[in-house]
Design an enzyme around this catalytic site. Structure first.
Site, mmCIF file in Angstrom:
data_model
loop_
_atom_site.group_PDB
_atom_site.id
_atom_site.type_symbol
_atom_site.label_atom_id
_atom_site.label_comp_id
_atom_site.label_asym_id
_atom_site.label_seq_id
_atom_site.Cartn_x
_atom_site.Cartn_y
_atom_site.Cartn_z
ATOM 1 C CB SER A 4 69.398 45.227 55.083
ATOM 2 O OG SER A 4 70.770 45.322 55.398
ATOM 3 C CD GLU A 5 72.953 48.932 51.601
ATOM 4 O OE1 GLU A 5 71.986 49.069 52.395
ATOM 5 O OE2 GLU A 5 73.979 49.623 51.654
ATOM 6 C CG ASN A 6 73.086 43.007 53.551
ATOM 7 O OD1 ASN A 6 72.285 43.890 53.858
ATOM 8 N ND2 ASN A 6 73.540 42.138 54.420
#
Lengths: 229, 221, 229, 221
Positions: free
Chosen positions: D48-50
């Site tokens: 998840s890029e966050n």
């Protein structure tokens, strides 16, 4: 989460091939994986390029030989990229006598070059080395009145690292100042082999404290002699 | 006037430059000794470029931790409140200007703030390690050296002859004779350490030397 | 180790001045410091430049307003540098009507620009944005047959961050996915103010698990209402 | 031949592309659904890029953790063996080629592998978020879209007209009609999903289309 293969030191050494770029974690040997390096020495693999912060201690008279010094001693590397060789008289001799090519890089630049390779960057601008011999042959780019050198990424084929704890998925924690280049090299190499002093079940490591995420690790080797070399 | 090298004087004077909360990196050798003389009540944070801050004193004999060494590879301890990081972060801290003072040893230093301390071509080629990053990145760079070399020549040079560690980055030079700021192409003498006098420094210096308006002779105990 | 000053939200807001570049941690509000932002809103400071991954949720009809959306609502920023504003209709409106200048940056580039500022780099080469509108006006540098954009650092005057735990020296840990931009912004800003849900004594935090070292933190503010907004 | 949009077919087919240990990033919207159809015995790691990997399913109602959300801001969970990192590391993972597959929604996709999915000038300007990095950095980029737009035009274009997210980066296109590789300036049809046939795709496509030698019609359940 899938588990990583746990292999022997000997099997690990066989994964390292002549001609490859081998990155070894550690700073004056602290954070280098002693058992992996011993098996690499035993395998006798030659002609590798070493990337390591330094070449460890090599003072045979005092029986102080650690880190990659045991491999340097056997001339396993035809080229060494490093920031400091002041405490290894043998690599200094090999360099001065033209037996081994040594490329000296400022430590911060070396760390950032490895990070850049792992992070998909084509380079970075650093003020380090401007106006020194390090500048030779490099592009100088000015930004907001300050000069920077354009430095490029440095990637490797195999990383040999030492962790204090790995979980079976390959998540890593390091011990104190032994962390140094490990997390960077893990991102920058095709094959990452980790000597871990302890291997725990998946889920036993605090996900807030993982330093190297499992996806970077290919093989685990369990430390046999915890006292190390 | 006689001269006897006094490394402790250098370390003592440098240690008084720091104020509470300063982040300091001490090079190997003479600079490491600075840590022994930080005045009571001044709480500095020592950064170690191999990956931590909050560097504490050497451990008792027998209590060495092989996984906790300083940038010279010697066993050290971590103070409460310190923490560990990787080398990219460590040099991010250094290059990013988050180190207030770095103290470095000297082969040569000149009136333009040039420093040479990592290489004698053909003789000593240890590599620059972290010295180039530390010199370029720290807010203030302090060069530490005895005032005269073994042949009796002043270490205050007009122009370095050895390969440079960094260009125009040294801010302060502390020797066992005096305390100098390096500014506008000159060594600016701020203090001499008794018994040395400004005249003594003038007589023994061929590089550009300026006596600061607030120059004074001090006693270093 | 010296302790950092623990101040009130109101005192924190007074440290933020018109015209300053203010970096706010968080991703869709997760990791933004709700109480610091509320006090900044109350202070009514204007004309700031905001650097934040996004502008939070702003769906008043569903009472979904979080992160910097409360400040955007009051037009406290004359310029916004961000990667995504898709869930904040108000900043979209301000942009389209020319009330607020909005600069959209790829998220990875934004993160790396902030890191570069904190790490003293003059820029970096990224493949992201090549051949797109992001390339406009930027230098393209080729390396090993691939094109890269030269991107420059982005630094701030003040960072407003949210930590789960701080020790009194200022070492920080974040909560899960609330980490995101916090550690980067802490390195890139002159003044770093942290709203911490918990403040512990020096020595209580595991030095292996510290994410932001104390030296980057200037002020701590203790969260009053742990449920947040 | 009649056409009814079937997003589940797209998600199901994409989910079968993965093998054990693959690192996958799923975009918001339709791509997120792919996670629901990963076959038994295939263990992938969602990034998840966050700032984490090991993204798990949505929590039970009432058990949402405000500090654990996906890149769309929705509450999620972390699987055992997952871990957290900051955004620079997250995009280092993405840009550095450590994500095997990224699945992205589409406004436009063309025969050259160009993708437009972040902007309709003057109408929809949400910003690119992480899409540009994901498209450039992932080993394989999978574009996911219904086969026809609301006016009945094929989504297989000769040339994108909207501002691009990335140039020549899409490797695979999966619609509810078929599975295509994008290669040498053409959509290479590998599979159609029953009842659709290769002829149906040919008739409705104006962009360059190649029927792969190993093309087959398959049934997606």
């Amino acid at each position: 989460m899938i588990e990583k293969e746990i292999i022997t030191c000997e099997a690990a050494a066989e994964l390292v091939k002549p001609g490859q770029v081998v990155m070894v974690g550690g700073f004056m040997g602290c954070g280098s994986p002693p058992e992996l390096l011993a098996s690499l020495k035993a395998a006798g693999t030659k002609d590798m390029t070493l990337v390591c912060n330094d070449c460890g201690w090599y003072i045979p008279a005092k029986d102080m030989i650690n880190g990659v010094a045991i491999n340097v001693e056997d001339k396993q590397f035809s080229k060494v990229i490093t920031s400091h060789i002041g405490l290894n008289s043998e690599i200094q001799r090999q360099m001065l006598e033209g037996e081994t090519e040594v490329q000296l890089v400022p430590q911060g630049t070396l760390a950032e070059q490895i990070r850049a390779a792992g992070c998909g960057l084509g380079g970075f601008l650093t003020p380090t080395g401007v106006g020194t011999e390090v500048e030779d042959g490099k592009q100088v780019i000015e930004y907001e009145g300050r000069k920077y050198l354009l430095e490029h990424p440095l990637k490797g084929d195999v990383a040999l690292l030492h962790a204090s704890v790995a979980d079976k998925a390959g998540n890593l924690m390091y011990a104190r100042s032994a962390r140094n280049f490990g997390p960077l090299m893990a991102m920058a190499c095709e094959t990452v082999i980790v000597q871990a002093d302890e291997i725990v079940e998946i889920g036993e490591m605090d996900p807030e404290c993982v330093v190297t995420p499992s996806i970077f690790v290919n093989y685990l080797v369990k430390t046999e002699n915890k006292e190390g070399k | 006037m006689d001269y006897t090298p006094r490394k402790d004087v250098i370390a003592k004077r440098i240690a008084r430059l720091f104020s509470n909360g300063n982040v300091v990196n001490l090079g190997i050798g003479l600079p490491t000794q600075v840590g022994n003389y930080v005045p009571e009540g001044v709480d500095i944070i020592l950064q170690s470029e191999n990956g931590f801050m909050g560097l504490g004193p050497a451990p008792e004999k027998g209590k060495e931790d092989p996984f906790l060494v300083n940038a010279g590879g010697a066993p050290v301890t971590l103070l409460s409140g310190g923490c560990y990081f990787d080398s990219a972060t460590s040099f991010g801290i250094i290059r990013g200007g988050h180190v207030d003072y770095t103290v470095l040893g000297v082969l040569e230093v000149d009136q333009h703030g040039n420093l040479a301390n990592y290489k004698i071509p053909g003789k000593m080629v240890p590599g620059m390690g972290g010295a180039m990053d530390l010199t370029v990145g720290s807010k203030k760079v302090i060069a530490a050296t005895v005032h005269f070399d073994k042949k009796g020549n002043s270490k205050l040079m007009e122009k370095c002859t050895l390969p440079l560690t960094a260009l125009n980055e040294v801010d302060i030079l502390v020797t066992d004779v005096g305390y100098f700021e390096i500014k506008d192409g000159a060594f600016v003498l701020k203090e001499t350490f008794a018994p040395y006098t400004a005249e003594f420094v003038q007589e023994s210096t061929t590089a550009n030397l300026v006596i600061a308006p607030d120059y004074k002779q001090v006693v270093i105990i």
